[in-house]
Motif scaffolding. Structure first.
Motif, PDB file in Angstrom:
ATOM      1  N   ALA A   1      43.537  44.680  46.688  1.00 30.91           N
ATOM      2  CA  ALA A   1      44.257  44.777  45.418  1.00 30.91           C
ATOM      3  C   ALA A   1      43.225  45.001  44.323  1.00 30.91           C
ATOM      4  N   PRO A   2      43.659  45.521  43.166  1.00 29.45           N
ATOM      5  CA  PRO A   2      42.693  45.782  42.093  1.00 29.45           C
ATOM      6  C   PRO A   2      41.963  44.523  41.636  1.00 29.45           C
ATOM      7  N   ILE A   3      40.651  44.637  41.479  1.00 30.49           N
ATOM      8  CA  ILE A   3      39.822  43.606  40.864  1.00 30.49           C
ATOM      9  C   ILE A   3      38.578  44.290  40.304  1.00 30.49           C
ATOM     10  N   LEU A   4      38.244  43.973  39.047  1.00 27.40           N
ATOM     11  CA  LEU A   4      37.159  44.681  38.369  1.00 27.40           C
ATOM     12  C   LEU A   4      37.358  46.190  38.548  1.00 27.40           C
ATOM     13  N   ASN A   5      36.274  46.917  38.789  1.00 26.30           N
ATOM     14  CA  ASN A   5      36.404  48.357  39.048  1.00 26.30           C
ATOM     15  C   ASN A   5      36.244  48.667  40.531  1.00 26.30           C
ATOM     16  N   ASP A   6      36.464  47.658  41.381  1.00 27.01           N
ATOM     17  CA  ASP A   6      36.306  47.866  42.817  1.00 27.01           C
ATOM     18  C   ASP A   6      37.306  48.890  43.339  1.00 27.01           C
TER      19      ASP A   6
ATOM     20  N   LEU B   1      48.402  36.288  33.229  1.00 28.75           N
ATOM     21  CA  LEU B   1      48.577  35.930  31.819  1.00 28.75           C
ATOM     22  C   LEU B   1      48.950  37.146  30.971  1.00 28.75           C
ATOM     23  N   THR B   2      48.306  38.276  31.254  1.00 32.75           N
ATOM     24  CA  THR B   2      48.537  39.485  30.450  1.00 32.75           C
ATOM     25  C   THR B   2      49.568  40.424  31.066  1.00 32.75           C
ATOM     26  N   ASN B   3      50.095  40.069  32.222  1.00 30.54           N
ATOM     27  CA  ASN B   3      51.067  40.903  32.924  1.00 30.54           C
ATOM     28  C   ASN B   3      50.526  42.313  33.160  1.00 30.54           C
ATOM     29  N   ASN B   4      49.249  42.354  33.534  1.00 28.40           N
ATOM     30  CA  ASN B   4      48.585  43.635  33.795  1.00 28.40           C
ATOM     31  C   ASN B   4      47.914  43.556  35.157  1.00 28.40           C
ATOM     32  N   PRO B   5      48.498  44.204  36.180  1.00 31.62           N
ATOM     33  CA  PRO B   5      47.952  44.082  37.539  1.00 31.62           C
ATOM     34  C   PRO B   5      46.638  44.816  37.768  1.00 31.62           C
ATOM     35  N   ASP B   6      46.267  45.708  36.840  1.00 34.80           N
ATOM     36  CA  ASP B   6      45.039  46.496  37.029  1.00 34.80           C
ATOM     37  C   ASP B   6      44.396  46.797  35.675  1.00 34.80           C
ATOM     38  N   PRO B   7      43.760  45.794  35.058  1.00 34.00           N
ATOM     39  CA  PRO B   7      43.172  45.994  33.721  1.00 34.00           C
ATOM     40  C   PRO B   7      42.097  47.076  33.670  1.00 34.00           C
ATOM     41  N   TYR B   8      41.448  47.370  34.797  1.00 34.67           N
ATOM     42  CA  TYR B   8      40.364  48.343  34.822  1.00 34.67           C
ATOM     43  C   TYR B   8      40.830  49.728  35.255  1.00 34.67           C
TER      44      TYR B   8
END
Length: 297
Positions: free
Chosen positions: A186-191, A63-70
């Motif tokens: 792949a990026p998820i949360l701060n993992d 939705l935000t076109n951001n693959p790594d928000p964290y």
């Protein structure tokens, strides 16, 4: 571990936090929450919580076109952990039981968890690391040390950025050449992903592979071929963090779960209060007991 009703407020909180990190538009925030509310009203409660967490994060990233928000959060956490690690490495070196201290610090570092607290401070991290060295721990680090030292291959399932720096301190106390470290696909949360593992320097001492999964836990039916092979070959598995606990608890493999209990749902599941430091082997709840430390502790 299945999903409980008390997991639902956490899903909503994470969704709103990530929406606000990704956009300043209140209309997007509302849209995201309405979508998530719709999903949870029909979700399968028998699947572990990381399955729904992944769905939420996939949706928000698209939705935000951001693959790594964290991304910025992880960089800050890695910078902090690298700063603290040298100080605590010296403490490990001069401790009466280096493996035990390294394991306790790796468990304490599990507090660096953006699924629980995005803005954890250096003071809070230091405090938790010190508590991890001082407080009672549920499990048997003596047996863990015995098993990893006798194993030919050790599989180490990492969890969060920042935390992974302290994982290296523990891996250094095993024989790193026989350790395979697994990070998120792949990026998820701060993992932690391969990027953070390399920032921690783990590629210099151990093998790093991707889980092949973009969930905050290990979903074996979706795992990468490399992980499936390493999973079968490992004599002992160390699984860090609540997400890996939630997805792997009860699987018939020699797994040690190392984490800090950070929510009431997991606390109820393991039978110990929030804040407890855990190093438990995959076994029935009624078998949990606090094991004595060596006399030199």
């Amino acid at each position: 571990m299945k999903t409980y009703l008390d997991c639902i407020p956490c899903f909503l909180r994470q969704a709103l936090e990530m929406a606000r990190m990704s956009s300043s538009d209140p209309a997007i925030h509302e849209h995201v929450l309405r979508e998530v509310l719709s999903w949870v009203s029909h979700m399968d409660m028998n699947v572990p919580p990381p399955v729904m967490a992944r769905r939420i994060h996939r949706y928000l990233k698209k939705l935000t076109n951001n693959p790594d928000p964290y991304q910025e959060v992880k960089l800050q956490q890695m910078t902090l952990a690298l700063k603290l690690a040298e100080e605590f490495r010296a403490k490990i070196k001069h401790s009466p039981w280096p493996f035990g201290w390294a394991a306790r610090l790796a468990i304490g570092a599990n507090v660096i968890d953006s699924g629980i607290n995005v803005d954890i401070s250096e003071t809070a991290v230091r405090h938790t690391l010190q508590l991890a060295l001082e407080e009672d721990l549920i499990g048997d680090l003596v047996e863990l040390e015995r098993e990893v030292q006798s194993a030919n291959e050790v599989l180490y399932l990492a969890d969060n950025a920042g935390e992974i720096v302290f994982d290296r301190l523990l891996i250094e106390r095993i024989k790193p050449a026989k350790v395979t470290v697994v990070v998120r696909g792949a990026p998820i949360l701060n993992d932690a992903t391969i990027k953070e593992a390399q920032m921690a320097g783990l590629h210099e001492i151990a093998t790093i592979i991707s889980s092949g999964v973009d969930a905050p836990g290990i979903l074996l039916d979706e795992a990468s071929p490399e992980l499936k092979t390493a999973w079968e070959r490992a004599n002992i598995i160390i699984a860090k963090g609540q997400g890996n606990f939630e997805t792997l608890w009860g699987i018939n493999r020699p797994i040690y779960f190392l984490f800090k209990v950070k929510c009431a749902v997991v606390a109820k599941h393991v039978g110990w209060p929030v804040g407890t430091f855990m190093a438990i082997k995959n076994q029935p709840k009624e078998c949990f007991q606090s094991a004595p430390e060596p006399a030199s502790w």
